[in-house]
Motif scaffolding. Sequence first.
Motif, mmCIF file in Angstrom:
data_model
loop_
_atom_site.group_PDB
_atom_site.id
_atom_site.type_symbol
_atom_site.label_atom_id
_atom_site.label_comp_id
_atom_site.label_asym_id
_atom_site.label_seq_id
_atom_site.Cartn_x
_atom_site.Cartn_y
_atom_site.Cartn_z
ATOM 1 N N PRO A 1 3.056 -1.258 8.605
ATOM 2 C CA PRO A 1 2.766 -0.758 9.955
ATOM 3 C C PRO A 1 1.796 0.415 9.891
ATOM 4 O O PRO A 1 1.969 1.340 9.103
ATOM 5 C CB PRO A 1 4.146 -0.308 10.456
ATOM 6 C CG PRO A 1 5.128 -1.086 9.642
ATOM 7 C CD PRO A 1 4.485 -1.232 8.283
ATOM 8 N N GLY A 2 0.746 0.332 10.695
ATOM 9 C CA GLY A 2 -0.232 1.406 10.704
ATOM 10 C C GLY A 2 -1.103 1.462 9.466
ATOM 11 O O GLY A 2 -1.856 2.421 9.271
ATOM 12 N N GLY A 3 -1.010 0.450 8.618
ATOM 13 C CA GLY A 3 -1.837 0.418 7.416
ATOM 14 C C GLY A 3 -1.497 1.492 6.404
ATOM 15 O O GLY A 3 -2.359 1.935 5.643
ATOM 16 N N ASP A 4 -0.249 1.902 6.354
ATOM 17 C CA ASP A 4 0.178 2.993 5.475
ATOM 18 C C ASP A 4 0.588 2.428 4.111
ATOM 19 O O ASP A 4 1.752 2.091 3.884
ATOM 20 C CB ASP A 4 1.339 3.753 6.125
ATOM 21 C CG ASP A 4 1.712 5.008 5.360
ATOM 22 O OD1 ASP A 4 0.848 5.519 4.628
ATOM 23 O OD2 ASP A 4 2.855 5.469 5.493
ATOM 24 N N TYR A 5 -0.377 2.338 3.192
ATOM 25 C CA TYR A 5 -0.130 1.790 1.861
ATOM 26 C C TYR A 5 -0.235 2.891 0.807
ATOM 27 O O TYR A 5 -1.136 3.732 0.859
ATOM 28 C CB TYR A 5 -1.156 0.698 1.519
ATOM 29 C CG TYR A 5 -1.026 -0.549 2.350
ATOM 30 C CD1 TYR A 5 -0.092 -1.532 2.031
ATOM 31 C CD2 TYR A 5 -1.853 -0.761 3.453
ATOM 32 C CE1 TYR A 5 0.021 -2.692 2.789
ATOM 33 C CE2 TYR A 5 -1.746 -1.917 4.221
ATOM 34 C CZ TYR A 5 -0.808 -2.881 3.877
ATOM 35 O OH TYR A 5 -0.700 -4.017 4.638
ATOM 36 N N HIS A 6 0.688 2.856 -0.146
ATOM 37 C CA HIS A 6 0.674 3.817 -1.245
ATOM 38 C C HIS A 6 1.050 3.104 -2.532
ATOM 39 O O HIS A 6 1.823 2.141 -2.525
ATOM 40 C CB HIS A 6 1.642 4.975 -0.981
ATOM 41 C CG HIS A 6 1.303 5.758 0.253
ATOM 42 N ND1 HIS A 6 0.278 6.680 0.294
ATOM 43 C CD2 HIS A 6 1.834 5.724 1.500
ATOM 44 C CE1 HIS A 6 0.197 7.194 1.508
ATOM 45 N NE2 HIS A 6 1.119 6.626 2.254
ATOM 46 N N ASP B 1 -4.827 -7.435 4.221
ATOM 47 C CA ASP B 1 -4.860 -6.490 5.328
ATOM 48 C C ASP B 1 -6.081 -5.590 5.163
ATOM 49 O O ASP B 1 -6.220 -4.911 4.142
ATOM 50 C CB ASP B 1 -3.575 -5.655 5.312
ATOM 51 C CG ASP B 1 -3.447 -4.746 6.517
ATOM 52 O OD1 ASP B 1 -4.429 -4.579 7.271
ATOM 53 O OD2 ASP B 1 -2.351 -4.183 6.710
ATOM 54 N N PRO B 2 -7.008 -5.540 6.140
ATOM 55 C CA PRO B 2 -8.183 -4.671 6.015
ATOM 56 C C PRO B 2 -7.818 -3.211 5.777
ATOM 57 O O PRO B 2 -8.615 -2.455 5.202
ATOM 58 C CB PRO B 2 -8.888 -4.850 7.366
ATOM 59 C CG PRO B 2 -8.432 -6.173 7.865
ATOM 60 C CD PRO B 2 -7.013 -6.319 7.397
ATOM 61 N N ALA B 3 -6.616 -2.826 6.194
ATOM 62 C CA ALA B 3 -6.196 -1.438 5.998
ATOM 63 C C ALA B 3 -6.055 -1.087 4.519
ATOM 64 O O ALA B 3 -6.066 0.096 4.159
ATOM 65 C CB ALA B 3 -4.863 -1.194 6.717
ATOM 66 N N LEU B 4 -5.917 -2.085 3.659
ATOM 67 C CA LEU B 4 -5.859 -1.820 2.221
ATOM 68 C C LEU B 4 -7.133 -1.140 1.733
ATOM 69 O O LEU B 4 -7.108 -0.331 0.800
ATOM 70 C CB LEU B 4 -5.661 -3.126 1.448
ATOM 71 C CG LEU B 4 -4.282 -3.775 1.529
ATOM 72 C CD1 LEU B 4 -4.348 -5.219 1.037
ATOM 73 C CD2 LEU B 4 -3.266 -2.992 0.704
ATOM 74 N N LEU B 5 -8.250 -1.471 2.377
ATOM 75 C CA LEU B 5 -9.536 -0.908 1.991
ATOM 76 C C LEU B 5 -9.876 0.344 2.790
ATOM 77 O O LEU B 5 -10.645 1.186 2.322
ATOM 78 C CB LEU B 5 -10.647 -1.946 2.199
ATOM 79 C CG LEU B 5 -10.564 -3.203 1.340
ATOM 80 C CD1 LEU B 5 -11.594 -4.221 1.801
ATOM 81 C CD2 LEU B 5 -10.777 -2.865 -0.126
#
Length: 301
Positions: A77-82, A199-203
């Motif tokens: 959610p929200g592209g919050d990747y760590h 997911d584009p948020a990964l980039l």
Amino acid sequence: MDKSIAPAAHIESIAALDGAQLAMETHRADGAPTLLFAHGFGQTRGAWNGAVAALAACGCRCVSFDARGHGESGRAPGGDYHMQQFVDDLLLLARAQPERSVLVGASMGGLLGLVAAGEAQPPPFRALVLVDITPRWETKGVERILAFMQAHPAGFADYVEAAEQIAAYLPHRPGRKSEEQLRPLLREGADGRLRWHWDPALLAGDLIAESERYQPRLFAAAAKVGVPVLLLSGERSDVVSHDTVAEFRQLVPHARHIEVAGATHMLAGDANDAFTREIAHFIQSLDDAVAGSGACIAQQA
């Protein structure tokens, strides 16, 4: 058998610690030993289809999965990747297996495996196979991969266009991917265009920069790895070099290294027969090898 297509499998969804759903695929539930395959950044579990088909056919229990934000697994959610989320996911899946597995990790998957193997107690893996990755990597090679991932934000009009772009990115591979092969890699948007499965948020987020900051942790973890290790590198790789391999072998002096002729960073896809043969020989070499691995050797030799 068509080695580009994995045999029938049991597919399920596993909940991560934070509730994210991870797509996991198991081939030959009654086989041994267990091989846990962790793909690279921007890939899916389908990257292992050729290796899984060959190794499951000769008796190994093969488990592959889509990392969060990739393929059929859930998106944050929200592209919050760590990075720690990915490490925790790998540990969860490793501990869900009926026995300690041999981790086969490519690129990002291999780095996650190093962290888990060096830090977690008890050791989560029986052995490690690192596929064209070392704790320090060649920046230009990684930049080339990221440039391709970022190159088509508007997607593709059809599968033909997507196949053309992949062929241009991998000019050393014969032929082009079919629509059947491309379907798991692309998603159709509301506008009718096809976009990559990730997911584009990964980039777009902090994950890429965070991976660079992970290097001290990777070095420390690698130095603590006590299980058998096989490093497979591609002769034509621009991500792993002779220098990074030499540095890794100083950190992990018991590791074996094999350079696969003609292969690039996409080693399993470039030279699947050589790749699976080396894994089969490595499995048989393990001191606690179980019944079934010998059959792998017989069929992969």
